[in-house]
Each structure stands twice: as C-alpha cells, then as structure tokens.
Design an enzyme around this catalytic site. Structure first.
Site, PDB file in Angstrom:
ATOM      1  CB  CYS A   2     -37.118 -21.752 -35.843  1.00 48.59           C
ATOM      2  SG  CYS A   2     -35.517 -21.899 -35.072  1.00 48.59           S
ATOM      3  NE  ARG A  27     -43.569 -22.232 -34.152  1.00 51.11           N
ATOM      4  CZ  ARG A  27     -43.727 -23.463 -34.592  1.00 51.11           C
ATOM      5  NH1 ARG A  27     -44.928 -23.983 -34.623  1.00 51.11           N
ATOM      6  NH2 ARG A  27     -42.718 -24.167 -35.010  1.00 51.11           N
ATOM      7  CD1 TRP A  75     -36.299 -21.123 -28.407  1.00 52.93           C
ATOM      8  CD2 TRP A  75     -35.469 -23.072 -29.113  1.00 52.93           C
ATOM      9  NE1 TRP A  75     -36.155 -21.950 -27.310  1.00 52.93           N
ATOM     10  CE2 TRP A  75     -35.653 -23.148 -27.712  1.00 52.93           C
ATOM     11  CE3 TRP A  75     -34.960 -24.188 -29.773  1.00 52.93           C
ATOM     12  CZ2 TRP A  75     -35.350 -24.285 -26.973  1.00 52.93           C
ATOM     13  CZ3 TRP A  75     -34.662 -25.318 -29.036  1.00 52.93           C
ATOM     14  CH2 TRP A  75     -34.857 -25.359 -27.654  1.00 52.93           C
ATOM     15  CG  ASN A  99     -38.358 -23.169 -38.830  1.00 56.10           C
ATOM     16  OD1 ASN A  99     -37.693 -22.151 -38.627  1.00 56.10           O
ATOM     17  ND2 ASN A  99     -39.670 -23.205 -38.730  1.00 56.10           N
ATOM     18  N   GLY A 100     -35.074 -26.166 -38.328  1.00 57.57           N
ATOM     19  CA  GLY A 100     -34.527 -27.524 -38.292  1.00 57.57           C
ATOM     20  C   GLY A 100     -33.037 -27.498 -38.038  1.00 57.57           C
ATOM     21  CD  GLU A 480     -48.394 -31.423 -17.040  1.00 56.13           C
ATOM     22  OE1 GLU A 480     -47.364 -32.016 -17.420  1.00 56.13           O
ATOM     23  OE2 GLU A 480     -48.816 -30.398 -17.606  1.00 56.13           O
ATOM     24  CE  LYS A 484     -47.397 -27.072 -17.562  1.00 54.42           C
ATOM     25  NZ  LYS A 484     -47.530 -28.287 -18.269  1.00 54.42           N
ATOM     26  CD  GLU A 487     -43.349 -26.393 -19.171  1.00 60.60           C
ATOM     27  OE1 GLU A 487     -44.508 -26.559 -18.760  1.00 60.60           O
ATOM     28  OE2 GLU A 487     -43.026 -26.549 -20.361  1.00 60.60           O
ATOM     29  CG  HIS A 503     -37.341 -46.399  -1.386  1.00 60.48           C
ATOM     30  ND1 HIS A 503     -36.946 -47.469  -0.622  1.00 60.48           N
ATOM     31  CD2 HIS A 503     -38.683 -46.536  -1.552  1.00 60.48           C
ATOM     32  CE1 HIS A 503     -37.992 -48.241  -0.363  1.00 60.48           C
ATOM     33  NE2 HIS A 503     -39.058 -47.689  -0.910  1.00 60.48           N
ATOM     34  CE  LYS A 599     -48.525 -24.806 -26.858  1.00 60.37           C
ATOM     35  NZ  LYS A 599     -48.783 -25.314 -25.500  1.00 60.37           N
TER      36      LYS A 599
HETATM   37  O1  M6R Z   1     -46.739 -30.721 -28.861  1.00 66.73           O
HETATM   38  P1  M6R Z   1     -46.309 -31.837 -27.941  1.00 66.73           P
HETATM   39  O2  M6R Z   1     -47.416 -32.293 -27.056  1.00 66.73           O
HETATM   40  O3  M6R Z   1     -45.701 -32.986 -28.681  1.00 66.73           O
HETATM   41  O4  M6R Z   1     -45.191 -31.196 -27.031  1.00 66.73           O
HETATM   42  C1  M6R Z   1     -44.468 -31.982 -26.128  1.00 66.73           C
HETATM   43  C2  M6R Z   1     -43.715 -31.120 -25.140  1.00 66.73           C
HETATM   44  O5  M6R Z   1     -42.770 -30.328 -25.799  1.00 66.73           O
HETATM   45  C3  M6R Z   1     -44.658 -30.200 -24.351  1.00 66.73           C
HETATM   46  O6  M6R Z   1     -45.650 -30.934 -23.689  1.00 66.73           O
HETATM   47  C4  M6R Z   1     -43.868 -29.391 -23.316  1.00 66.73           C
HETATM   48  O7  M6R Z   1     -43.383 -30.225 -22.323  1.00 66.73           O
HETATM   49  C5  M6R Z   1     -44.758 -28.282 -22.736  1.00 66.73           C
HETATM   50  N1  M6R Z   1     -44.009 -27.071 -22.629  1.00 66.73           N
HETATM   51  C6  M6R Z   1     -45.297 -28.625 -21.404  1.00 66.73           C
HETATM   52  O8  M6R Z   1     -45.931 -27.563 -20.764  1.00 66.73           O
END
Ligand code: M6R
Length: 604
Positions: A2, A27, A75, A99-100, A480, A484, A487, A503, A599
């Site tokens: 949000c 975001r 969101w 927000n929250g 990672e 990616k 996502e 395993h 974000k």
């Molecule tokens: O702002 P932050 O680094 O604390 O965010 C952590 C995760 O939310 C962030 O890395 C998320 O996994 C990304 N979408 C990865 O691409």
C-alpha cells in the site's frame, strides 16, 4: 504494498494526489482511490486495477482552490481487491487512508456494529474511521477524538484522516508503517509513505517516528510523540534526483537496472576500496569490539545476499556467522547473546518482518548494523550503524542491482573484518581488493551474451519446473535465480544445492525438468560437474552456465574466464537475471510489476 499520499494547498489537489500515487505504483497495488475536501464538500473516487482506471473516473473533477486531499494505492490484506475495499474509507463525515494492519479490528468492529454502525467494506481500515466518528460525538474537538481513536488501535499503521468537523486539517498517525510530511516555500504540505512522491514538490521533509500523531493545517504542523508530548518537527533536506528513476530507453526498469549494475557497483566501491584496505567511514571499529558472532537477518533477495555473506564471512573473516529469515526469527524465541552483532539487510529499510527483528535485537541490547539502500528509512534510523548500498532507486519489483550491491558490500565487509581480526595476510587482502575492483567489469552486459540468452529463452517457457543448482555461494545465487524466475515468469522454480539433488529432487528428473546449472571454474568445479552429470544421465534438460564448455548440457551459456570465483559469481548473477527477464518478456508479463507482488512489504 500500500501507498499513501496527502496534500494541503491551493493547487489542483486531484492532480497532485494522482501524480503522487503514480510514483508509488512500482510498489505493487490492486486498487486505488482519493478523497478531496474543498469548501466543506467531499469528492471521493475509487477504482480497481491500474491507476489509469482512477484517472478515467476523475477526469471531469478538478479543484482550483484550497483543499485537503488524501490518496491511496491498496495491496489487499483484509478482503478482496474490490472497489468497496479500496481506500479511502468513509464514515459519516470523514475519510481515511491506512497502511498496515489493525490487529484488534474484529473486536472494534463488533462493538461498532452493536452500536448500529453499518460497514461497507471487509477491511480492517474501515473500523478506524467509524471509531473516530464514534469518539467525535463525545469529544471537544476532532483532534481529541483522533487521539483517542489512535490510542485504541493495536497493530501497525500509517494513517491520514480528513473530516468535515475540521475541514482544513489532515490528521495523521504513524506506528510501524513509514510516513513523512514535506514542506516547500509555497507553504504547501505533502504527505507520503515514501520519499518519491515528494521529490520535486518539497524541499524539506520530516520522517515521523513510531508513536507520532497529530495534525497538519495550512499554517501548522503539530506533532505529538508516543508519550503524548508535543515535539518539534525535525526537517531534513529532500534529495531532488528524479532522473535515476526514469527508464532511459529500456522497456522495463528491471532491464535498465540489470544494465546499470556496472556503474552502480562502481559507486558502491567508491572511496571504500584503497590499495591496502577497505574503508567504511560510516563504521566505528568499536562496533566490532567483543563480537564473536554475526547474525544476518533478512527476507527474499536480501536473505539470499545474507546467505552469500555467511560463506565469505566465515571464509575470509573467520567469524562465526548465522543467517535468519526474518519472518521465522520473529516468533521462534531466539537466544540472543551480546557477543553477537545483529545485521539486518534490506533494500527498502521498511520490510516489516526485518524491521521487527531489528527492534528485537535492540531490545536484547545487541549491537546492530543495517545494510540498506534507503537513507532515512526506518531501519537506518533505528540501527547503531549503517552501510548504504548506493544502488540508487530500484523500481523493478524483482530486485537485481540491490542484490548486486548487497553482495559487494558484504565482500568489502568481510575484508574489513579480516583486517581487524588478522584473519587474512596483507598480501591476501591486497589481492582481494584487486578482485573487488574488477566487479564492475564482470557485470557489464555484453550484447552477444544478451542475444544468446534472448534466443535460448524461447526453449524455457513451459516444463513442469526449474531447478537452479549450485554449490557454496552459488547455492544462494541459485536460490536468487529461482526467485527471479518465479517472480516475473510465474513458472515454478527452486534453488537447490547441487550436491543435495540426489537426496530427493532427482526423482523429478525427466526432459520436462529444466536444470539451470551454475558451474563456475574456480569453485568445486569437478564436484558440481558430477552433480550435473547425474541429472543429465536421468534426462533432465540442462542449461549450463560456465566458462568451460560442458558437453553433457543441452544448452550452454558461456561466461568469460575470470580470475576468481567471486567474479564468476557476479557474471553468472547477470546471466540468471537476464534469463528470467527474457523468459518473462516472451510470456508477455508485466516485468516491473508482477502480479501479487509488492516492492516494499510493510505488513508481516
Ligand atoms: O526491501 P527488502 O530488501 O527488505 O525486501 C525484501 C524482499 O521483500 C525482497 O527482496 C523481495 O523478495 C523482492 N521482490 C525480490 O526480488
């Protein structure tokens, strides 16, 4: 996640609110809305989906005189992403954005319903505005009612409220979710949940602290702290650099952010790498006195950077290092000893889970360090010390350059500690410093490499799953790479240690199982190769990424010869980023704003 904006002034309030929301779009959100109070009359609009829908709904509405306005991108957490659930939420004479999460909303709602209040939405937010109006009936003024309401809330919030009862004010409260107020020479006041909507409008900003509440009118900013004591705003200059947030001709921010990693990492290194040592002017060596262990805590990509750090801290700095996923750490009643340095890693500095663990570490009187990209963020303000990543604004939801700078900072920090602890010889340190200076070259995107990945990507648009595999620091890189791909392509992908496949997961091997094998030359090459061969023998489709030709692979992405496995790490990182990007492009997805993602994840 949000986003909040607010405005008090004479300009076209609608335009300012929409423009502000646009800056928060990256975001992630699923609906948006605004409410404007002018001449005692409210105008409110909401729309699901992208902001363009809200722009369409508000196209005939303008304000050309003094008004107060609030806006929100939502969101969904409580209730589906519908128009009714979108903010601002309305009471009889007031509107609110939030927000929250309000944790005690259910009991407040029940009491309000018993009092005869009708709720329009399924959100936790709506209780705040009704509770305010209930309190207003017995209060001397709107501020007293607002203060009482805030005291009744449990959970995390950043809230803006406007009411006809006092139609020239915006009431605000902040507890656990970020918010700031900005000013300028024209005596306008802007609110937002992060800096970006205020850039270009405000010269100075005040970041609210947890527990702050109060109101802002045309002439006044009244702030109270959590002990109900009035305090002076603490204004700091707002940087005016919006340029870096533009796409510079790339189709998506993610692509631009992958390409700019070379320059960005050069910035991260700037002034910190000399011929002989690492200098962190922001650190006092006292921070490390009496420290026998480092605990790294983060979420998502930042967690993968932390995992990478754990290998090199133990290898180079010879210091015991553990890594924690913040959302797990919060609730597992961890043992925290004072000889542990607690390090939170976060691009945004606002991730709720990580922020909470930092608070826990502070409460347990641990020394704390934050590796962060956003100066003045909540984590930076809370920690004993900070190393800024200097990655610039990262707009793509899928993090790329933030990860690259986090690993760069960790590599530097491991050498800084090695010097402090005498765990590497001066000669070894000098050699490592030379390697560090080569990172910007190793992450430069060559046209031929990008073209190769683009061509290959068409073969990887289906299948029943991807396994990214690697050993040592190439295991967190595999995690990672898989994150990616998940996502932005919505294809199932896992990161796995190469040696662990036998395993269990090897049972999945068949031609429709895609293995993306990270195969560096300078780290456990033969071991990794055998693991890949085991998968190849079982007919998994293999795409190997290596500087050394590998005949058992179906596809091969050849990287350059590097002097060291750390430089191979950075080059292979770029390859997996581009591979995900190209697959997502071919699938026609919104690369920068993938579905369901935000974000900055400011709820737990
Ligand atoms: O702002 P932050 O680094 O604390 O965010 C952590 C995760 O939310 C962030 O890395 C998320 O996994 C990304 N979408 C990865 O691409």
């Amino acid at each position: 996640m949000c986003g909040i904006v607010g405005y008090i002034g004479q300009k076209n309030t609608k335009e300012i609110l929409l423009e502000g929301l646009k800056e928060l779009e990256y975001r992630g959100y699923d609906s948006a809305g605004i409410a404007v109070l002018s001449d005692g009359v409210f105008s409110s609009f909401k729309a699901t989906g992208k902001l363009i829908n809200l722009e369409e709904k508000t196209k005939d509405f303008t304000t050309d005189k003094f008004a107060v306005g609030i806006g929100h991108t939502r969101w969904a957490t409580h209730g589906k992403p519908t128009e009714l659930n979108a903010h601002p939420h309305v009471g009889e004479n007031s509107y609110i954005v939030h927000n929250g999460i309000i944790e005690n909303y259910a009991e407040l709602k029940k009491a309000l319903i018993d009092d005869g209040v009708t709720f329009l939405s399924q959100t936790d937010t709506e209780v705040i505005v009704h509770q305010f109006e209930k309190n207003l009936k017995d209060a001397d003024d709107a501020f007293s009612a607002f203060k009482k309401t805030i005291a009744e809330l449990e959970g995390a919030y950043a809230v803006l409220l406007v009411t006809k009862a006092e139609n020239n004010k915006i009431f605000f409260a902040k507890h656990g979710s970020p918010m700031l107020v900005g000013i300028n020479a024209q005596d306008e006041k802007y609110f937002a949940s992060s800096d970006t909507p205020l850039i270009g409008h405000c010269t100075d900003v005040n970041y609210f602290e947890d527990g702050d509440y109060g109101y802002v009118s045309h002439g006044d900013i009244l702030i109270f702290n959590k002990n109900n004591q009035q305090k002076q705003p603490h204004f700091v200059k707002l940087s005016a650099n919006k340029l870096s947030a533009q796409k510079d001709g790339y189709c998506f921010f993610m692509e631009k952010e992958i390409y700019e990693q070379s320059n960005i990492i050069a910035d991260t290194l700037l002034g910190r790498v000399t011929e002989k040592e690492i200098i962190f002017e922001e650190l006092d060596t006292k921070l490390f006195e009496g420290i026998n262990e480092i605990k790294l805590c983060a979420c998502g990509t930042s967690y993968h950077a932390a995992l990478t750090a754990s290998y090199i801290f133990e290898r180079y700095s010879k210091i015991k290092t553990s890594v924690e996923i913040a959302s797990e750490f919060r609730y597992r009643e961890p043992i925290m000893t004072k000889d542990t340095l607690f390090v939170a890693i976060s691009q945004s500095g606002e991730t709720a889970d990580t922020l909470e663990t930092l608070k826990m570490a502070k409460e347990a009187s641990l020394k704390t360090l934050v590796i962060c990209n956003v100066d003045n963020s909540s984590m930076v303000r809370l920690a004993d010390a900070t190393i800024l990543m200097r990655a610039g604004v990262e707009k793509g939801v899928a993090s790329t350059k933030a990860f690259a700078t986090q690993v760069t900072v960790f590599w530097m920090l491991s050498l800084y500690l090695a010097k402090l602890k005498n765990s590497l010889t001066q000669e070894e340190i000098v050699h490592q410093l030379e390697l560090l200076r080569a990172i910007p070259t190793s992450v430069k995107v060559e046209n031929s490499m990008h073209e190769r990945i683009k061509r290959l990507s068409k073969r990887y648009l289906h299948g029943h799953g991807f396994f990214f595999i690697g050993r040592d620091i190439f295991f967190p890189l595999a995690l990672e790479g898989a994150l990616k791909l998940k996502e932005i392509s919505y294809l199932h992908a896992e990161g796995y240690p190469s040696g662990e496949m036998k395993h269990g997961p090897i049972a999945l091997a068949d031609p429709e199982l895609f293995t993306i094998a990270l195969l560096p030359e300078h780290l456990l090459y033969e071991k990794s190769k055998s693991n890949i061969e085991e998968l190849s023998a079982r007919d998994s489709t293999i795409c190997a990424i290596s500087p050394i030709a590998f005949e058992k692979a179906d596809d091969f992405i050849q990287t350059k010869k590097q002097k060291d496995y750390m430089l191979e790490f950075f080059e292979i990182m770029v390859v997996v980023q581009l591979l995900s990007f190209e697959i997502s492009m071919r699938l026609g997805n919104d690369v920068d704003m993938p579905r369901n993602l935000a974000k900055s994840v400011t709820v737990e």
